[in-house]
Scaffold this motif. Sequence first.
Motif, PDB file in Angstrom:
ATOM      1  N   TYR A  76     -26.347 -27.148 -12.406  1.00  3.84           N
ATOM      2  CA  TYR A  76     -24.827 -27.296 -12.052  1.00  3.84           C
ATOM      3  C   TYR A  76     -24.331 -26.511 -10.853  1.00  3.84           C
ATOM      4  O   TYR A  76     -23.764 -26.622 -10.412  1.00  3.84           O
ATOM      5  CB  TYR A  76     -23.545 -26.464 -13.350  1.00  3.84           C
ATOM      6  N   GLN A  77     -24.809 -24.930 -10.421  1.00  4.94           N
ATOM      7  CA  GLN A  77     -24.236 -24.311  -9.494  1.00  4.94           C
ATOM      8  C   GLN A  77     -24.690 -24.413  -8.836  1.00  4.94           C
ATOM      9  O   GLN A  77     -24.517 -23.673  -7.659  1.00  4.94           O
ATOM     10  CB  GLN A  77     -24.299 -22.867 -10.417  1.00  4.94           C
ATOM     11  N   TRP A  78     -26.783 -24.671  -8.168  1.00  2.00           N
ATOM     12  CA  TRP A  78     -27.519 -24.623  -7.565  1.00  2.00           C
ATOM     13  C   TRP A  78     -26.744 -26.051  -6.065  1.00  2.00           C
ATOM     14  O   TRP A  78     -27.226 -25.233  -4.892  1.00  2.00           O
ATOM     15  CB  TRP A  78     -28.956 -25.136  -7.195  1.00  2.00           C
ATOM     16  N   PRO A  79     -26.257 -26.850  -6.125  1.00  2.00           N
ATOM     17  CA  PRO A  79     -25.390 -27.558  -5.555  1.00  2.00           C
ATOM     18  C   PRO A  79     -24.196 -26.672  -4.924  1.00  2.00           C
ATOM     19  O   PRO A  79     -23.836 -27.323  -3.354  1.00  2.00           O
ATOM     20  CB  PRO A  79     -25.005 -28.748  -5.589  1.00  2.00           C
ATOM     21  N   LEU A  80     -23.902 -25.805  -5.600  1.00  2.00           N
ATOM     22  CA  LEU A  80     -22.374 -25.674  -4.754  1.00  2.00           C
ATOM     23  C   LEU A  80     -22.525 -23.883  -4.644  1.00  2.00           C
ATOM     24  O   LEU A  80     -21.909 -24.566  -3.111  1.00  2.00           O
ATOM     25  CB  LEU A  80     -21.291 -24.864  -6.471  1.00  2.00           C
ATOM     26  N   TYR A  81     -23.687 -24.010  -3.679  1.00  2.00           N
ATOM     27  CA  TYR A  81     -23.945 -22.008  -3.498  1.00  2.00           C
ATOM     28  C   TYR A  81     -25.089 -22.560  -2.236  1.00  2.00           C
ATOM     29  O   TYR A  81     -25.716 -22.907  -3.289  1.00  2.00           O
ATOM     30  CB  TYR A  81     -23.107 -21.682  -4.259  1.00  2.00           C
ATOM     31  N   PRO A  82     -24.638 -21.598  -1.680  1.00  2.00           N
ATOM     32  CA  PRO A  82     -26.084 -21.410  -0.755  1.00  2.00           C
ATOM     33  C   PRO A  82     -27.153 -20.539  -1.397  1.00  2.00           C
ATOM     34  O   PRO A  82     -26.824 -19.695  -2.315  1.00  2.00           O
ATOM     35  CB  PRO A  82     -25.680 -20.698   0.598  1.00  2.00           C
ATOM     36  N   PRO A  83     -28.857 -20.972  -0.914  1.00  2.00           N
ATOM     37  CA  PRO A  83     -29.958 -20.023  -2.099  1.00  2.00           C
ATOM     38  C   PRO A  83     -28.984 -18.293  -1.967  1.00  2.00           C
ATOM     39  O   PRO A  83     -29.314 -18.053  -3.350  1.00  2.00           O
ATOM     40  CB  PRO A  83     -30.674 -20.197  -1.352  1.00  2.00           C
ATOM     41  N   GLU A  84     -28.693 -17.951  -0.985  1.00  2.00           N
ATOM     42  CA  GLU A  84     -28.446 -16.182  -1.131  1.00  2.00           C
ATOM     43  C   GLU A  84     -27.439 -15.749  -2.048  1.00  2.00           C
ATOM     44  O   GLU A  84     -27.054 -14.340  -2.448  1.00  2.00           O
ATOM     45  CB  GLU A  84     -28.074 -15.676   0.608  1.00  2.00           C
TER      46      GLU A  84
ATOM     47  N   ARG B  81     -16.004 -21.512  -6.794  1.00  2.00           N
ATOM     48  CA  ARG B  81     -16.115 -22.925  -6.252  1.00  2.00           C
ATOM     49  C   ARG B  81     -15.994 -23.317  -8.068  1.00  2.00           C
ATOM     50  O   ARG B  81     -15.981 -23.775  -8.408  1.00  2.00           O
ATOM     51  CB  ARG B  81     -17.232 -23.416  -5.577  1.00  2.00           C
ATOM     52  N   GLN B  82     -15.645 -21.764  -9.307  1.00  2.00           N
ATOM     53  CA  GLN B  82     -15.704 -22.240  -9.947  1.00  2.00           C
ATOM     54  C   GLN B  82     -14.892 -21.865 -10.871  1.00  2.00           C
ATOM     55  O   GLN B  82     -14.386 -20.861 -11.339  1.00  2.00           O
ATOM     56  CB  GLN B  82     -16.601 -21.658 -11.215  1.00  2.00           C
ATOM     57  N   PRO B  83     -13.743 -22.685 -10.405  1.00  2.00           N
ATOM     58  CA  PRO B  83     -12.153 -22.027 -11.024  1.00  2.00           C
ATOM     59  C   PRO B  83     -11.888 -22.022 -12.766  1.00  2.00           C
ATOM     60  O   PRO B  83     -11.629 -21.392 -13.116  1.00  2.00           O
ATOM     61  CB  PRO B  83     -11.182 -22.930 -10.274  1.00  2.00           C
ATOM     62  N   ASP B  84     -12.586 -23.057 -13.459  1.00  2.00           N
ATOM     63  CA  ASP B  84     -12.147 -22.883 -14.319  1.00  2.00           C
ATOM     64  C   ASP B  84     -13.091 -22.018 -15.450  1.00  2.00           C
ATOM     65  O   ASP B  84     -12.361 -20.983 -16.324  1.00  2.00           O
ATOM     66  CB  ASP B  84     -12.889 -23.756 -15.214  1.00  2.00           C
ATOM     67  N   ALA B  85     -14.140 -20.690 -14.990  1.00  2.00           N
ATOM     68  CA  ALA B  85     -14.985 -19.500 -14.821  1.00  2.00           C
ATOM     69  C   ALA B  85     -13.562 -19.173 -14.893  1.00  2.00           C
ATOM     70  O   ALA B  85     -13.641 -17.888 -15.828  1.00  2.00           O
ATOM     71  CB  ALA B  85     -15.991 -19.715 -14.147  1.00  2.00           C
ATOM     72  N   ILE B  86     -13.477 -18.468 -13.330  1.00  2.00           N
ATOM     73  CA  ILE B  86     -12.708 -17.935 -13.536  1.00  2.00           C
ATOM     74  C   ILE B  86     -11.176 -17.256 -13.614  1.00  2.00           C
ATOM     75  O   ILE B  86     -10.785 -16.144 -14.646  1.00  2.00           O
ATOM     76  CB  ILE B  86     -12.258 -17.811 -11.971  1.00  2.00           C
ATOM     77  N   THR B  87     -10.509 -18.794 -14.288  1.00  2.00           N
ATOM     78  CA  THR B  87      -9.156 -18.941 -14.987  1.00  2.00           C
ATOM     79  C   THR B  87      -9.220 -18.189 -16.509  1.00  2.00           C
ATOM     80  O   THR B  87      -9.110 -17.845 -17.386  1.00  2.00           O
ATOM     81  CB  THR B  87      -8.645 -20.076 -14.975  1.00  2.00           C
ATOM     82  N   PHE B  88     -10.841 -18.450 -17.250  1.00  2.00           N
ATOM     83  CA  PHE B  88     -11.199 -18.176 -18.736  1.00  2.00           C
ATOM     84  C   PHE B  88     -10.901 -16.614 -18.183  1.00  2.00           C
ATOM     85  O   PHE B  88     -11.232 -16.303 -19.407  1.00  2.00           O
ATOM     86  CB  PHE B  88     -12.785 -18.982 -18.993  1.00  2.00           C
TER      87      PHE B  88
ATOM     88  N   ASN C  83     -18.940 -15.910  -1.238  1.00  2.00           N
ATOM     89  CA  ASN C  83     -19.093 -16.982  -2.396  1.00  2.00           C
ATOM     90  C   ASN C  83     -18.819 -16.539  -3.734  1.00  2.00           C
ATOM     91  O   ASN C  83     -19.019 -17.030  -4.689  1.00  2.00           O
ATOM     92  CB  ASN C  83     -20.129 -18.289  -2.142  1.00  2.00           C
ATOM     93  N   SER C  84     -18.577 -15.354  -3.745  1.00  2.00           N
ATOM     94  CA  SER C  84     -18.513 -14.643  -5.356  1.00  2.00           C
ATOM     95  C   SER C  84     -17.589 -13.888  -5.882  1.00  2.00           C
ATOM     96  O   SER C  84     -16.310 -13.714  -4.534  1.00  2.00           O
ATOM     97  CB  SER C  84     -19.844 -13.317  -4.676  1.00  2.00           C
ATOM     98  N   VAL C  85     -17.463 -13.754  -6.511  1.00  2.00           N
ATOM     99  CA  VAL C  85     -16.003 -13.103  -7.151  1.00  2.00           C
ATOM    100  C   VAL C  85     -16.435 -11.817  -8.340  1.00  2.00           C
ATOM    101  O   VAL C  85     -16.979 -12.754  -9.404  1.00  2.00           O
ATOM    102  CB  VAL C  85     -15.567 -14.453  -7.872  1.00  2.00           C
ATOM    103  N   PHE C  86     -15.575 -10.695  -7.864  1.00  2.00           N
ATOM    104  CA  PHE C  86     -16.523  -9.706  -9.300  1.00  2.00           C
ATOM    105  C   PHE C  86     -14.941  -9.606  -9.938  1.00  2.00           C
ATOM    106  O   PHE C  86     -13.882  -9.526  -9.388  1.00  2.00           O
ATOM    107  CB  PHE C  86     -17.152  -8.914  -8.457  1.00  2.00           C
ATOM    108  N   MET C  87     -15.406  -9.259 -11.009  1.00  2.00           N
ATOM    109  CA  MET C  87     -14.623  -8.922 -11.858  1.00  2.00           C
ATOM    110  C   MET C  87     -15.100  -7.625 -12.650  1.00  2.00           C
ATOM    111  O   MET C  87     -16.125  -7.705 -12.728  1.00  2.00           O
ATOM    112  CB  MET C  87     -14.302 -10.208 -13.243  1.00  2.00           C
ATOM    113  N   GLU C  88     -14.012  -7.188 -13.380  1.00  2.00           N
ATOM    114  CA  GLU C  88     -14.047  -6.326 -15.051  1.00  2.00           C
ATOM    115  C   GLU C  88     -12.896  -5.976 -15.415  1.00  2.00           C
ATOM    116  O   GLU C  88     -12.315  -6.767 -16.068  1.00  2.00           O
ATOM    117  CB  GLU C  88     -13.942  -4.694 -13.548  1.00  2.00           C
TER     118      GLU C  88
END
Length: 154
Positions: free
Chosen positions: A23-31, A114-121, A141-146
Motif C-alpha cells: 500500500y505504502q510503496w507507491p505513495l512515496y519515494p524510496p527515501e 498521503r495517509q489522511p485516515d491515519a493522521i485523523t485516527f 512527505n512525513s507527518v510527525f506526531m506525539e
Amino acid sequence: MNVALEPAKQPEVQALIDQLDAYQWPLYPPESHHGIDIDALSQPNVLFAVARDDAGKAIGCGAIVLDAEYGELKRVYTLPECRGKGVAKAILSLLEQSAGQRGCTRFVLETGCRQPDAITFYERSGYRRRGPFGSYMGDPNSVFMEKLVNAQPR
C-alpha cells in the motif's frame, strides 16, 4: 476480536506487513519510507501487538519501539475489510498501556502525508503534530506526531 502482544515473526504477521508495504510503496519515494523489518520488530525493546478475529485470523498489527526517551509507534496496520471496527484503536490502546506499564510516558510516530485516515485516527487518539524526532530528518512527505501521558504504576 482479541488483541494481544505476540511475536512479530509469524507468517500471518509478515503477510500483514507485506500488505502495508504494498500500500505504502507507491505513495512515496524510496527515501520517504521509514518502516522497519521483521527482525527489528523482534528485538527485546519492541512490543508487538496482533489483533485477531473470532476465528483467530490476524486482521491487524502494530508495534512500539521503546527507548530511553520515548516509544515510537511502527507498523500499525489493519486489513482494509476490517477498518472502522475499532481494530486500530484496540491495537493502539494495548501498545500504549503496555508501554506505559514499563514507564513510557511519551509516544511518537512518523506517518505519511498521503495517509489522511491515519493522521485523523492519530489526532482523534490524542496525538499532536510536532517536528522530526530521533534520527528522522525533515521530510515533506512525513507527518510527525506525539502524545504525552501520565506514568502508570509498574
